[in-house]
Design a protein around this motif. Structure first.
Motif, PDB file in Angstrom:
ATOM      1  N   ALA A   2       0.836  -1.203   0.000  1.00 10.22           N
ATOM      2  CA  ALA A   2       0.000   0.000   0.000  1.00 10.22           C
ATOM      3  C   ALA A   2       0.872   1.256   0.000  1.00 10.22           C
ATOM      4  CB  ALA A   2      -0.926  -0.013   1.211  1.00 10.22           C
ATOM      5  N   ILE A  32       2.779   6.655  -7.161  1.00  4.76           N
ATOM      6  CA  ILE A  32       1.930   7.581  -7.924  1.00  4.76           C
ATOM      7  C   ILE A  32       2.239   9.028  -7.545  1.00  4.76           C
ATOM      8  CG2 ILE A  32      -0.446   8.335  -8.319  1.00  4.76           C
ATOM      9  CD1 ILE A  32      -1.301   5.402  -7.943  1.00  4.76           C
ATOM     10  N   ALA A  33       2.338   9.286  -6.232  1.00  6.99           N
ATOM     11  CA  ALA A  33       2.630  10.649  -5.768  1.00  6.99           C
ATOM     12  C   ALA A  33       3.986  11.126  -6.263  1.00  6.99           C
ATOM     13  CB  ALA A  33       2.574  10.694  -4.241  1.00  6.99           C
ATOM     14  N   SER A  86       6.146   3.891 -12.734  1.00  4.98           N
ATOM     15  CA  SER A  86       6.519   5.023 -11.875  1.00  4.98           C
ATOM     16  C   SER A  86       8.030   5.120 -11.738  1.00  4.98           C
ATOM     17  CB  SER A  86       5.874   4.873 -10.494  1.00  4.98           C
ATOM     18  OG  SER A  86       4.467   4.934 -10.576  1.00  4.98           O
ATOM     19  N   PHE A 141       2.396   1.625  -3.509  1.00  4.08           N
ATOM     20  CA  PHE A 141       1.415   2.010  -4.518  1.00  4.08           C
ATOM     21  C   PHE A 141       1.124   3.510  -4.458  1.00  4.08           C
ATOM     22  CE2 PHE A 141      -2.742   2.274  -6.544  1.00  4.08           C
ATOM     23  CZ  PHE A 141      -2.618   1.384  -7.602  1.00  4.08           C
ATOM     24  N   ILE A 142       0.812   3.988  -3.259  1.00  8.29           N
ATOM     25  CA  ILE A 142       0.487   5.412  -3.076  1.00  8.29           C
ATOM     26  C   ILE A 142       1.717   6.284  -3.321  1.00  8.29           C
ATOM     27  CG2 ILE A 142      -0.257   7.139  -1.384  1.00  8.29           C
ATOM     28  CD1 ILE A 142      -1.911   4.862  -0.074  1.00  8.29           C
ATOM     29  N   GLY A 143       2.851   5.873  -2.751  1.00  7.59           N
ATOM     30  CA  GLY A 143       4.074   6.663  -2.887  1.00  7.59           C
ATOM     31  C   GLY A 143       4.555   6.766  -4.317  1.00  7.59           C
TER      32      GLY A 143
END
Length: 487
Positions: free
Chosen positions: A187, A194-195, A280, A190-192
């Protein structure tokens, strides 16, 4: 300060999961495979987080992003469609069913039982030990340098912190702890990821504008004669995408899934996760052409480009402190997951494949679990010394690792799953031809062409094994009936 607080919280959570996993680990099967009870989300994320580590985010993305430009995105596409989705669609069901039929938990055990070859298991275990353990040490090394740069602490202290906390939750909870922490780490990744792309590309104006600048600047930064050939690009894509099909730490995820009905969902999750992480990483790596010039790139003492520092410098310059802390956890998460899988597989090469007490009931199983925990801890300690003292022979083994392991196991494993005509002699020939081809080609072609050497080492055994099998004794029918039951 924010980075330190988040890091302490992260380590506390990992340790807590290790303690929780310890209570759920009663047998060797629990320790190594989580009792074969892993659901689709956990199995899929565990596969993805083991696939990508600090080697991708720190070194590989920076190097290939600079040298390949936007062509590096082909690597991400191959990893997503072949390394992730293809592996689950082609291998997962048969791997889970056949390893259950043969009552095996490791790659060496599977090869021995599938081919009825008593000496195949120690040979495979030795290959895993000698090539995957140094590879795990290289990941520790990359993490240590990253923490040294961000937190301004000595490399030795950073290395001890990484190894200490990885060892704690791995030794306590085994595969269950790895899988549960993978879910949390996934998690974060995934978030990191994209950011990270959104912020970096916004600093270039916009996503489309930045892509255009990359394409334009790449042509100016890398002269045509220095740009990679089509063969070079294809060999990197093939090595990084097809190689995982035969890496024990990746295939292990198929053994542990709860039931075959979950494979479709796991395939979707793994594919999406791999696409986000892979694209990414390489999108950020290629953006170096917008924020650096050839003269401003970090250099080594000898004046060569220090590719390992491109992405860390890029992120520290462009990201706010909070997001930089998240990205640090992203890299840490990716690496700790890969490391724990590597150490678990390396220790199993001794504790499961070479330890005679495993098959005994009662106290025999208890001794096996204790042996597995002891060896996991020992291998973590050995990784520290390998990372701390970069012996020349170890550095060579690190460079050979993917090609040697995937070349040794690929044909024997995949033919073993799908073709009843593969023989014991063919399996031996396939394994040895892959290993020898990797070593020979690595030295003939040179380290710069190591992806091509690894790709050829993976392909050669697919011709050698059926050729030898055509002229050697056929497998025992009883063995085949047992292995292929229900397939």
């Amino acid at each position: 300060m924010i980075s330190i607080i988040m890091l302490v919280g992260f380590f506390a959570l990992m340790t807590g999961i290790g303690l929780w996993g310890m209570g759920r680990t009663k047998t060797l099967g629990d320790f190594f495979l989580g009792g074969r009870t892993m659901g689709p989300w956990i199995s899929a994320i565990a596969y993805g987080t083991s696939y990508f580590s600090a080697v991708l985010f720190i070194g590989f993305a920076g190097k290939q992003g600079w040298l390949f430009g936007l062509n590096a995105l082909w690597i991400a596409l191959g990893n997503c469609l072949i390394g992730a989705m293809g592996a689950w669609l082609v291998l997962a069901r048969r791997t889970r069913r056949m390893t259950q039929n043969l009552d095996t938990m490791t790659m060496p055990e599977f090869l021995q039982e599938r081919y009825g070859a008593r000496h195949l298991k120690p040979l495979a275990a030795a290959i895993i030990f000698f090539f995957l353990l140094p590879y795990s040490a290289s990941v520790f090394k990359g993490l240590g340098h990253l923490f040294e740069a961000v937190f301004h602490i000595s490399y030795d202290v950073a290395l001890l912190l990484m190894i200490g906390f990885t060892g704690i939750y791995l030794v306590l909870g085994g595969y269950f702890a790895i899988a549960m922490t993978d879910l949390i780490q996934g998690a974060v990744m995934f978030i990191g990821a994209i950011a990270m792309v959104l912020v970096v590309y916004s600093r270039g104006g916009s996503f489309i504008t930045t892509l255009g600048q990359i394409s334009q600047n790449y042509a100016a930064h890398i002269p045509p004669q220095a740009q990679p050939s089509l063969m070079t690009i294809l060999s990197v894509v093939f090595m990084t995408s097809f190689g995982p099909w035969a890496l024990p730490q990746m295939v292990q995820k198929f053994y542990a899934i709860k039931d075959e009905g979950m494979i479709k969902r796991a395939t979707v999750v793994t594919t999406i996760f791999s696409a986000v992480i892979g694209f990414s990483a390489y999108l950020v790596g290629t953006s170096a052409h917008v924020f650096f010039t050839p003269d401003s790139l970090p250099k080594t003492a000898s004046g060569a480009i220090n590719f390992d520092l491109i992405v860390p410098l890029l992120l520290t310059r462009l990201l706010p402190e909070l997001l930089l802390a998240v990205i640090l956890l992203l890299v840490l998460s990716a690496s700790m997951s890969t490391l724990s899988s590597l150490v678990l597989v390396s220790s199993s090469s001794v504790a499961i494949d070479l330890y005679p007490g495993r098959v005994e009931e009662g106290t025999g199983k208890d001794r096996s679990i204790a042996m597995m925990r002891f060896l996991s801890a020992l291998f973590v300690i050995v990784s520290y010394f390998i990372s701390r003292y970069q012996f020349d022979v170890i550095v060579t083994l690190m460079s050979l690792s993917w090609g040697a392991v995937a070349g040794s196991f690929g044909a024997a494993f995949i033919y073993g799953l799908f073709w009843k005509g593969a023989t014991k002699a063919g399996a031996y020939a396939g394994m040895l031809s892959g290993l020898l081809a990797e070593i020979l080609l690595f030295y003939l072609l040179g380290p710069a062409q190591s992806p091509l050497a690894a790709s050829l080492a993976m392909l050669i055994p697919f011709a050698v094994l059926p050729l030898v099998s055509a002229f050697t004794q056929k497998p025992d029918k009883i063995l085949l009936d047992r292995a292929y039951k229900g397939l």
